[in-house]
Design a protein around this motif. Structure first.
Motif, mmCIF file in Angstrom:
data_model
loop_
_atom_site.group_PDB
_atom_site.id
_atom_site.type_symbol
_atom_site.label_atom_id
_atom_site.label_comp_id
_atom_site.label_asym_id
_atom_site.label_seq_id
_atom_site.Cartn_x
_atom_site.Cartn_y
_atom_site.Cartn_z
ATOM 1 N N ILE A 217 0.878 -1.174 0.000
ATOM 2 C CA ILE A 217 0.000 0.000 0.000
ATOM 3 C C ILE A 217 0.909 1.215 0.000
ATOM 4 O O ILE A 217 1.662 1.443 0.947
ATOM 5 C CB ILE A 217 -0.929 -0.008 1.221
ATOM 6 N N ILE B 34 3.320 -1.133 4.071
ATOM 7 C CA ILE B 34 2.529 0.091 4.071
ATOM 8 C C ILE B 34 3.511 1.248 4.071
ATOM 9 O O ILE B 34 4.309 1.398 4.994
ATOM 10 C CB ILE B 34 1.603 0.150 5.299
ATOM 11 N N SER C 123 1.343 6.094 3.668
ATOM 12 C CA SER C 123 -0.098 5.871 3.547
ATOM 13 C C SER C 123 -0.789 5.999 4.899
ATOM 14 O O SER C 123 -0.142 6.053 5.953
ATOM 15 C CB SER C 123 -0.379 4.477 2.959
ATOM 16 N N VAL D 125 -3.774 3.892 6.944
ATOM 17 C CA VAL D 125 -4.532 2.645 6.902
ATOM 18 C C VAL D 125 -5.292 2.469 8.212
ATOM 19 O O VAL D 125 -4.714 2.542 9.297
ATOM 20 C CB VAL D 125 -3.618 1.426 6.676
ATOM 21 N N ILE E 253 5.949 -1.086 8.038
ATOM 22 C CA ILE E 253 5.198 0.173 8.033
ATOM 23 C C ILE E 253 6.204 1.314 8.014
ATOM 24 O O ILE E 253 7.030 1.434 8.924
ATOM 25 C CB ILE E 253 4.284 0.273 9.268
ATOM 26 N N SER F 9 3.995 6.184 7.759
ATOM 27 C CA SER F 9 2.559 5.989 7.604
ATOM 28 C C SER F 9 1.846 6.118 8.940
ATOM 29 O O SER F 9 2.465 6.084 10.009
ATOM 30 C CB SER F 9 2.265 4.604 6.997
#
Length: 297
Positions: free
Chosen positions: A34, A58, A61, A63, A80, A83
């Motif tokens: 993502i 991720i 982003s 989420v 991650i 994000s």
């Protein structure tokens, strides 16, 4: 989404909403990335985003993942980066990395209604430059089977038993603050195979804490100063030491020899008779200037 292929990337400055009674994302061991995207996913009864034995990345982003049952985010490797992630599990495992979890420059919130807000399996977990909040109403807030390294991060984790359990080494580095809460006084808030940190780190809560073996197990726990009562809250912070260079024709003092991030230090410059203060300079250990306002910084 029910997908099986070599890999999927969701990218673009857009918004994706996914809602299902079972899995909102079910990727059959397919890697999912993502990237620069906002994703809101919810599953009423089961997993929210199940990647299984593949990687979930991720990056850049936002989420939000809500699983009505187990595992809001489930993958072999969870990465991650830069994000914001908010994961909630109606039962267990808000974030589940069967092998590894890596959080970098991110804000992560993980909440579980029963067991394990964050669970990391057979490889290491790292948290770098991040703000992480984990809470479990059942067992541990964060459980790591191998090792956990926290660098330049603020981490607060809460559990019914341990707030944080690390089977291997817990290593604290850089400008890190760790807060661990346990809701059940019969258990240790913090339980580790070993606690690795340099002398600048201080256990500020409880005062005069004792780090000692946990009832003959292969773990160390943090105890109250009496050495017989398990600490139900543990706060570990890095202390910054104040050094004063020699002053000509006067003295310079501070109201404390060391301080924690966010503290205020008051500096007093006293000229000798017949002299006035010409200048006062405060720098970090790396030489960066620090602003002094009304004799404090």
């Amino acid at each position: 989404f029910d997908i099986a292929c070599a890999g999927v990337t969701l990218t673009g400055d857009g918004l994706l909403n996914a809602h299902a009674s079972s899995e909102a994302f079910y990727f059959h061991r397919t890697p999912l990335t993502i990237d620069t995207t906002t994703v809101n996913a919810e599953a009423d009864n089961s997993f929210c985003m199940e990647i299984g034995s593949a990687a979930l990345t991720i990056r850049d982003s936002s989420v939000t993942a809500v699983g009505g049952g187990n595992m809001a985010l489930d993958a072999k490797d969870v990465t991650i980066v830069n994000s914001t992630v908010d994961a909630t599990a109606g039962y267990s495992y808000a974030i589940y990395g069967s092998d590894s979890i890596r959080m970098t420059d991110s804000t992560v919130t993980a909440t579980s209604k029963n067991q394990y807000a964050v669970y990391c399996g057979y490889e290491e977990m790292t948290i770098t430059g991040s703000v992480v909040t984990a809470s479990s109403e059942g067992s541990e807030g964060i459980y790591v089977k191998r090792s956990l390294t926290v660098t330049d991060s603020a981490v607060e984790t809460t559990g019914w038993y341990q707030g944080l359990t690390v089977d291997g080494a817990l290593t604290l580095e850089g400008d890190t603050e760790l807060t661990v809460n346990g809701r059940n006084r019969r258990y240790a808030a913090l339980l580790v195979g070993s606690l690795e940190m340099d002398d600048d780190f201080v256990i500020t809560t409880p005062e005069n804490a004792v780090v000692a073996n946990y009832f003959g197990d292969a773990y160390d726990a943090v105890w109250e100063a009496d050495g017989t009562t398990l600490a139900d809250k543990v706060v570990i912070r890095r202390a910054y030491h104040v050094s004063i260079n020699d002053a000509e024709h006067g003295t310079v003092t501070t109201d404390r020899a060391s301080a924690f991030k966010g503290d205020t230090i008051t500096v007093t410059a006293t000229p000798a008779d017949g002299y006035m203060l010409a200048s006062l300079t405060v720098t970090t250990v790396s030489g960066e200037s620090v602003t002094v306002t009304d004799g404090a910084f």
